[in-house]
Design a protein around this motif. Structure first.
Motif, PDB file in Angstrom:
ATOM      1  N   VAL A  51      16.349  35.029  31.853  1.00 53.26           N
ATOM      2  CA  VAL A  51      17.002  35.422  31.814  1.00 53.26           C
ATOM      3  C   VAL A  51      17.656  35.585  30.869  1.00 53.26           C
ATOM      4  CG1 VAL A  51      17.711  38.324  31.998  1.00 53.26           C
ATOM      5  CG2 VAL A  51      15.440  37.226  33.689  1.00 53.26           C
ATOM      6  N   SER A  52      19.283  34.580  30.800  1.00 49.44           N
ATOM      7  CA  SER A  52      20.184  34.476  30.838  1.00 49.44           C
ATOM      8  C   SER A  52      19.833  33.303  29.455  1.00 49.44           C
ATOM      9  CB  SER A  52      21.077  33.849  31.595  1.00 49.44           C
ATOM     10  OG  SER A  52      20.905  33.981  32.692  1.00 49.44           O
ATOM     11  N   ALA A  65      18.568  36.582  27.002  1.00 54.94           N
ATOM     12  CA  ALA A  65      19.668  37.238  26.424  1.00 54.94           C
ATOM     13  C   ALA A  65      20.397  36.208  25.305  1.00 54.94           C
ATOM     14  CB  ALA A  65      20.921  37.188  27.609  1.00 54.94           C
ATOM     15  N   LEU A  91      19.844  42.583  29.360  1.00 51.21           N
ATOM     16  CA  LEU A  91      20.213  41.553  30.028  1.00 51.21           C
ATOM     17  C   LEU A  91      21.723  41.137  29.869  1.00 51.21           C
ATOM     18  CD1 LEU A  91      17.442  39.494  28.189  1.00 51.21           C
ATOM     19  CD2 LEU A  91      17.302  41.091  30.252  1.00 51.21           C
TER      20      LEU A  91
END
Length: 460
Positions: A13-14, A17, A167
């Motif tokens: 997820v990072s 982003a 995010l």
């Protein structure tokens, strides 16, 4: 379940982003130089390259981050760069330039994925990275505003900005939970089971509310159009249902179909109105309005009370907020403090128990004397210390005893009576006469008090 899912997907997820603010750096120059954004295919290829670098680096480095493994992972970014450069080298008329640009973009994405894999999780979206992403989005919006030929890309930049904001909010919020639960050594059994899920839902709901507020005009226009066209589409649906029901009717005796010679259902042309239909709708919606009005009138007192309570509660919350704004906060250290249990050492009985107690009392007096006290306060503190020593020696002193009654109970040994006579005289003058002793008198009193304590500690 949510915690396990978060631990598995938090780095991915990072990375997503990061991609959301890196991609404008790629497709905007591509559109300006080559009149081509790459479309959905370019977006997906960039995403694949980014996660390829992340996955391959994970397989190479694993848990052994030495120099050779990391160098190999970074050098592998040459492979996607060479592949994309070869694909675009023959494009007319910017073959070489397009090949160089696409190779650099692929190398950047692959290196970003590889670097993310070996970074600590807290550093993937650090404060500097977030500030860099914000600057990229601001520069991109300014660029498309002045470069009119790329104005159609503004919405895409906004969409990527929305993804980046959502995010980032989610990741930083979950990082704060990790910092509280893990780094502060909080017992996890006391933590609510689904706190991560609830926290994520709250963050996303707040983000959607903010997004709706920023686009309130567009939402209102959309709702207005829907409500304005609802009667027309509602009638069309009703007529279509009636038309389907008419198909279920039996054919005539002559075998002719009903729809060839029979009447057709009326259609409502676009932009035109029908007086009969309008009258029907007026009656229907008017009846609904009357029913709703009667219902609201019957519930009006309760609604009014509930509304008043909500208003009162709102004002109280606002008052509390303002009170907190102007309240002085205590200073605190923003660091972790370890909890240390208090330990009491239990020692065996000591025949010199009284001596230890007297020693502690004398230390207590010494600490008090070390404070910034007036001479009168020091006189009273020293006298109180002498009384503590007398009690420790077993002399029965009562709260109702006067200074002269206390003096009579003191053993007359080793000039203690003479010494205590002077101490009592000075104390009475300070305590009851409210006089301040002279410097020489105070120094003499202090010497006598120490002499009395030494006698009590040693001989009696």
């Amino acid at each position: 379940m949510w915690s396990k899912l978060w631990n598995i997907s938090k780095r991915a997820v990072s990375l997503a982003a990061k991609f959301s603010f890196l991609y404008p750096v790629i497709f905007l120059p591509r559109a300006a130089l080559f009149k081509d954004t790459g479309g959905i295919a370019g977006f997906l290829i960039g995403l694949v390259i980014l996660f390829s670098g992340y996955i391959i680096t994970g397989l190479i480095v694993k848990n052994k981050q030495d120099f050779s493994r990391m160098l190999l992972s970074y050098l592998l970014s040459i492979i996607p760069a060479a592949v994309l450069a070869f694909v675009h080298i023959n494009q007319f008329p910017h073959g070489v330039l397009r090949a160089f640009f696409e190779g650099m973009a692929a190398s950047l994405l692959y290196f970003t994925g590889a670097r993310t894999r070996v970074l600590a999780f807290d550093l993937i979206l650090s404060r500097k990275v977030i500030i860099t992403g914000v600057i990229i989005f601001l520069v991109s919006i300014i660029f498309v505003n002045y470069y009119k030929e790329l104005a159609y890309l503004k919405n895409l930049i906004y969409y990527l900005g929305y993804v980046f904001t959502a995010l980032t909010l989610l990741i930083k919020n979950q990082q704060n939970l990790d910092r509280v639960f893990i780094k502060k050594h909080i017992e996890l059994s006391t933590v609510p089971k689904d706190i991560r899920k609830y926290n994520s839902i709250i963050v996303m709901v707040v983000f959607l509310v903010i997004l709706a507020l920023f686009n309130i005009k567009t939402l209102i226009d959309f709702i207005t159009v829907v409500l304005g066209n609802m009667p027309k589409y509602l009638l069309r649906i009703i007529f279509f249902i009636l038309y389907l029901l008419s198909k279920l009717l039996p054919e005539s005796e002559g075998g002719m179909e009903q729809d060839q010679g029979g009447p057709h259902l009326p259609a409502l042309p676009d932009g035109e109105s029908n007086s009969i239909v309008g009258l029907i709708l007026t009656i229907v919606f008017g009846s609904l309005f009357v029913v709703v009005a009667v219902f609201l009138l019957s519930k009006f007192p309760k609604l009014l009370r509930a509304f008043g309570e909500k208003i009162k509660k709102l004002f109280m919350q606002i008052a509390v907020i303002f009170k907190k704004l102007f309240k002085f906060q205590k200073e605190y250290m923003d660091k972790e403090e370890d909890y240390v249990d208090e330990v009491e050492i239990i020692r065996p009985d000591n025949p010199r128990k009284g001596f230890g107690k007297q020693n502690r009392i004398f230390q207590k007096i010494s600490r008090k004397l070390g404070r910034n006290l007036t001479p009168a306060e020091k006189v009273r503190n020293m006298y109180a210390g002498i009384l503590q020593h007398l009690k420790a020696k077993g002399i029965n002193l009562l709260k109702s005893d006067t200074t002269h009654e206390i003096y009579k109970k003191i053993p007359q040994t080793e000039n203690l009576g003479e010494i205590m006579g002077y101490i009592t005289k000075v104390y009475d003058k300070v305590r009851y006469g409210e006089k301040t002793p002279e410097r020489i008198e105070f120094e003499y009193y202090e010497d006598k008090a120490k002499e009395a304590v030494d006698i009590l500690r040693s001989k009696i």
